[in-house]
Design a protein around this motif. Structure first.
Motif, short mmCIF file in Angstrom:
data_model
loop_
_atom_site.label_atom_id
_atom_site.label_comp_id
_atom_site.label_asym_id
_atom_site.label_seq_id
_atom_site.Cartn_x
_atom_site.Cartn_y
_atom_site.Cartn_z
N GLN A 225 -73.41 92.81 -47.83
CA GLN A 225 -74.07 92.96 -46.53
C GLN A 225 -75.42 92.23 -46.55
OE1 GLN A 225 -74.51 97.16 -45.87
NE2 GLN A 225 -72.31 97.54 -45.72
N ASP A 226 -75.81 91.68 -45.40
CA ASP A 226 -77.16 91.11 -45.26
C ASP A 226 -78.15 92.24 -45.05
OD1 ASP A 226 -76.34 88.52 -45.57
OD2 ASP A 226 -76.17 88.10 -43.43
N ARG A 227 -79.08 92.39 -45.97
CA ARG A 227 -80.09 93.44 -45.88
C ARG A 227 -81.48 92.84 -46.03
NH1 ARG A 227 -77.56 98.11 -49.93
NH2 ARG A 227 -75.59 98.45 -48.81
N ASP A 228 -82.41 93.28 -45.20
CA ASP A 228 -83.79 92.82 -45.32
C ASP A 228 -84.43 93.44 -46.55
OD1 ASP A 228 -83.59 91.32 -43.01
OD2 ASP A 228 -84.33 92.94 -41.71
N LEU A 229 -85.18 92.62 -47.30
CA LEU A 229 -85.87 93.13 -48.47
C LEU A 229 -87.15 93.87 -48.11
CD1 LEU A 229 -85.54 90.14 -50.98
CD2 LEU A 229 -83.94 92.00 -50.51
N ALA A 230 -87.71 93.53 -46.97
CA ALA A 230 -88.99 94.12 -46.57
C ALA A 230 -88.90 94.69 -45.17
CB ALA A 230 -90.10 93.06 -46.63
N LYS A 231 -89.58 95.81 -44.98
CA LYS A 231 -89.64 96.45 -43.67
C LYS A 231 -91.10 96.54 -43.24
CE LYS A 231 -85.52 99.22 -44.57
NZ LYS A 231 -85.30 98.70 -45.92
N GLY A 232 -91.36 96.38 -41.97
CA GLY A 232 -92.73 96.44 -41.48
C GLY A 232 -92.76 96.40 -39.97
N ASP A 233 -93.87 95.91 -39.41
CA ASP A 233 -93.98 95.81 -37.95
C ASP A 233 -92.96 94.84 -37.38
OD1 ASP A 233 -96.05 97.51 -38.30
OD2 ASP A 233 -97.63 96.07 -37.87
N GLU A 234 -92.56 93.84 -38.21
CA GLU A 234 -91.57 92.87 -37.79
C GLU A 234 -90.50 92.75 -38.88
OE1 GLU A 234 -93.83 89.46 -35.24
OE2 GLU A 234 -94.19 89.46 -37.41
N THR A 235 -89.31 92.33 -38.46
CA THR A 235 -88.30 91.97 -39.44
C THR A 235 -88.58 90.55 -39.93
OG1 THR A 235 -86.79 91.01 -37.81
CG2 THR A 235 -86.60 93.39 -38.23
N PRO A 236 -88.04 90.14 -41.10
CA PRO A 236 -88.22 88.75 -41.54
C PRO A 236 -87.75 87.74 -40.50
CG PRO A 236 -87.39 90.09 -43.35
CD PRO A 236 -87.39 90.98 -42.13
N ALA A 237 -86.68 88.06 -39.75
CA ALA A 237 -86.18 87.13 -38.73
C ALA A 237 -87.20 86.96 -37.61
CB ALA A 237 -84.86 87.64 -38.17
N GLU A 238 -87.86 88.06 -37.21
CA GLU A 238 -88.88 87.98 -36.16
C GLU A 238 -90.11 87.22 -36.66
OE1 GLU A 238 -87.85 92.16 -33.81
OE2 GLU A 238 -89.33 92.12 -35.44
N ALA A 239 -90.49 87.47 -37.92
CA ALA A 239 -91.65 86.77 -38.49
C ALA A 239 -91.41 85.27 -38.58
CB ALA A 239 -91.97 87.34 -39.87
N ALA A 240 -90.16 84.89 -38.84
CA ALA A 240 -89.83 83.47 -38.98
C ALA A 240 -90.05 82.70 -37.68
CB ALA A 240 -88.38 83.31 -39.45
N GLN A 241 -89.96 83.37 -36.55
CA GLN A 241 -90.06 82.70 -35.26
C GLN A 241 -91.46 82.16 -34.97
OE1 GLN A 241 -88.57 85.46 -32.33
NE2 GLN A 241 -86.50 85.49 -33.20
N HIS A 242 -92.48 82.78 -35.54
CA HIS A 242 -93.85 82.28 -35.28
C HIS A 242 -94.56 81.87 -36.57
CE1 HIS A 242 -95.22 86.28 -36.59
NE2 HIS A 242 -94.37 86.81 -35.73
N LEU A 243 -93.78 81.43 -37.56
CA LEU A 243 -94.37 80.94 -38.80
C LEU A 243 -94.91 79.52 -38.57
CD1 LEU A 243 -94.69 81.91 -41.75
CD2 LEU A 243 -92.57 80.69 -42.28
N LYS A 244 -96.21 79.34 -38.78
CA LYS A 244 -96.86 78.06 -38.51
C LYS A 244 -96.73 77.10 -39.69
CE LYS A 244 -100.30 80.17 -35.44
NZ LYS A 244 -99.73 81.53 -35.51
N GLY A 245 -96.95 75.83 -39.40
CA GLY A 245 -96.83 74.80 -40.43
C GLY A 245 -97.80 75.00 -41.57
N TRP A 246 -99.06 75.33 -41.25
CA TRP A 246 -100.04 75.51 -42.32
C TRP A 246 -99.73 76.73 -43.17
CZ3 TRP A 246 -103.13 79.83 -42.83
CH2 TRP A 246 -103.22 80.68 -41.73
N GLN A 247 -99.09 77.73 -42.55
CA GLN A 247 -98.70 78.91 -43.32
C GLN A 247 -97.58 78.57 -44.30
OE1 GLN A 247 -97.93 81.56 -39.98
NE2 GLN A 247 -99.73 82.77 -40.51
N LYS A 248 -96.67 77.69 -43.88
CA LYS A 248 -95.62 77.24 -44.80
C LYS A 248 -96.23 76.50 -45.98
CE LYS A 248 -92.11 76.81 -41.15
NZ LYS A 248 -91.22 75.88 -40.40
N ALA A 249 -97.30 75.73 -45.71
CA ALA A 249 -97.98 75.02 -46.80
C ALA A 249 -98.61 76.01 -47.77
CB ALA A 249 -99.04 74.08 -46.22
N VAL A 250 -99.20 77.09 -47.23
CA VAL A 250 -99.80 78.12 -48.08
C VAL A 250 -98.72 78.80 -48.93
CG1 VAL A 250 -101.01 80.34 -48.09
CG2 VAL A 250 -101.75 78.52 -46.54
#
Length: 448
Positions: A225-250
């Motif tokens: 099964q696909d399971r999220d490793l982390a739980k929080g205010d957002e799911t990893p899928a939601e966080a991925a939608q607003h991940l910025k370029g400079w954050q990817k560099a970090v």
């Protein structure tokens, strides 16, 4: 029955019965110590003295687990997995899917081999690299038992064969040194070039076991099964939608920096802390979530950490019992003058010794001091003696419940709670590596 043999049988039996490995180790410690005639207080003192030997690695794994959960929570792993799934059409059956599967396995094998010599971080790469790949593995229906076999081969075979990185420590500083020290009074002289030469045949057995695992044992798919490793205010899928370029560099800097700090300081803990701190400052997750994410990552690695700590205590008691020497001496009584039987018994006794201690690096001094006189007495050549001692010591790393080589893959593959340490890591690696090691180690001893 020898106390070490009894303790190992108790540990393995309870573990196979799906009793917690930590509980199994504690019970086996008490059974083995009491059977050896040790007072309870002496057992507890030895056990407590040994606990510290596993604490450093356990803490390092907990911190690296927190870093892995932070990576997942950032959404970058979701982005990478989804792109790979879409790019290579892994949800469709066919040659493309097989190509991605074998490419992924080859990449994991290369990473594992590199962790022993090129970038000598040992098992520290596993909790960082493997959890982000779990979603891709799920869509490939890749059997995680196969992945465990691939990683275990990559982190054991290189140091037993190649005299660079950790291999230089194992082959030259430990194996070679102890062989010459133990054999000095018997006229044994082993050179550096002889050690890897003697280990070629046993490692060939491991390579055959890996081929069997890839091509036959775990060739069919397995569903997860696909399971999220982390739980929080957002799911990893939601966080991925607003991940910025400079954050990817970090995120990239955090990954490279974690390895660089570990290599520079020699501390996996500091490397993990650096990576986690950099992610916290990058804003890929909210500041008030960092405590929960760190705790969740440490919890994810808690089982592996406690097994490492408990195994160190178990090994301390087994060594303090004095039963290692008794096991070897009692085994020689049934050998007689049979050289072939002598080689087999020495390998089997080495299996029991190292299954409990779980580290070939720690058992070489013990085994060499006992095996070298015995091997020379039976007329084994210097090369055959190297093969016997080296293979006997390596047996524990390849398939022990307490070994880094099995605990490491479990730490990464069980990040989402779908990989059993005993049945999915230990049993597969034991069957595919320990049995061929014994067989090919015996052949090496008889041929060389």
């Amino acid at each position: 029955m020898n106390a070490i043999v009894l303790a190992i049988l108790v540990m393995v039996s309870l573990s196979l019965a799906r009793v917690s490995v930590v509980f199994a180790l504690i019970v086996a410690t008490l059974v083995g110590g009491l059977y050896a005639g040790m007072p309870v207080n002496a057992i507890l003192d030895s056990f407590n003295d040994g606990l510290g030997n596993g604490a450093t690695v356990a803490l390092a794994y907990a911190v690296l687990g927190a870093f892995a959960v932070a990576l997942s929570r950032s959404g970058i792993t979701e982005v990478m997995a989804n792109r790979a799934i879409a790019r290579f059409q892994v949800d469709n059956s066919g040659s493309s899917r097989r190509m991605v599967t074998y490419t992924l396995l080859a990449a994991l094998l290369a990473a594992a081999v590199s962790s022993q010599n090129l970038i000598p971080v040992h098992i520290a790469f596993i909790p960082v690299l493997v959890p982000p790949l779990l979603k891709l593995m799920n869509h490939l229906e890749l059997d995680r038992r196969l992945v465990a076999c691939v990683i275990t081969f990559g982190i054991t075979a290189p140091y037993m064969l190649l005299p660079v990185g950790f291999g230089a420590i194992f082959l030259n500083d430990i194996l070679l040194t102890n062989l010459n020290e133990s054999g000095a009074e018997f006229g044994l002289e082993v050179t550096r070039g002889m050690v890897p030469m003697a280990m070629v045949i046993p490692i060939g057995g491991m390579a055959l076991g890996l081929a069997v695992a890839v091509l036959f044992s775990y060739r069919k798919g397995r569903n997860y099964q696909d399971r999220d490793l982390a739980k929080g205010d957002e799911t990893p899928a939601e966080a991925a939608q607003h991940l910025k370029g400079w954050q990817k560099a970090v995120l990239a800097i955090a990954l490279v920096g974690t390895v660089a700090v570990q290599l520079y300081t020699g501390s996996m803990v500091l490397g993990g802390i650096f990576g986690f701190a950099l992610l916290s400052l990058s804003g890929v997750f909210r500041w008030h979530e960092q405590d929960g994410i760190f705790t969740e990552g440490m919890r994810m690695m808690a089982l592996v950490g406690f097994i490492m700590i408990t195994a160190a205590g178990f090994a301390s008691v087994m060594q303090a019992s004095g039963e290692v020497e008794a096991l070897v001496s009692s085994s020689t009584e049934i050998i007689g003058d049979n050289k072939g039987l002598a080689a087999l018994i020495m390998l089997l006794v080495g299996l029991f010794i190292t299954m409990g201690i779980g580290s070939s690096f720690s058992t070489i001094p013990i085994i060499a001091s006992l095996y070298v006189p015995l091997a020379l007495n039976f007329g084994f050549s210097p090369l055959a003696t190297v093969a016997l001692v080296g293979t006997a010591a390596a047996l524990g790393d390849a398939g022990s419940p307490a070994s880094d080589s099995t605990l490491g893959p479990t730490a990464g593959l069980n990040a989402d709670g779908q990989h059993d340490h005993i049945w999915d890591s230990v049993v597969p690696t034991f069957l595919h590596y320990n049995i061929p090691l014994i067989a090919f180690g015996w052949v090496a001893a008889m041929m060389l």
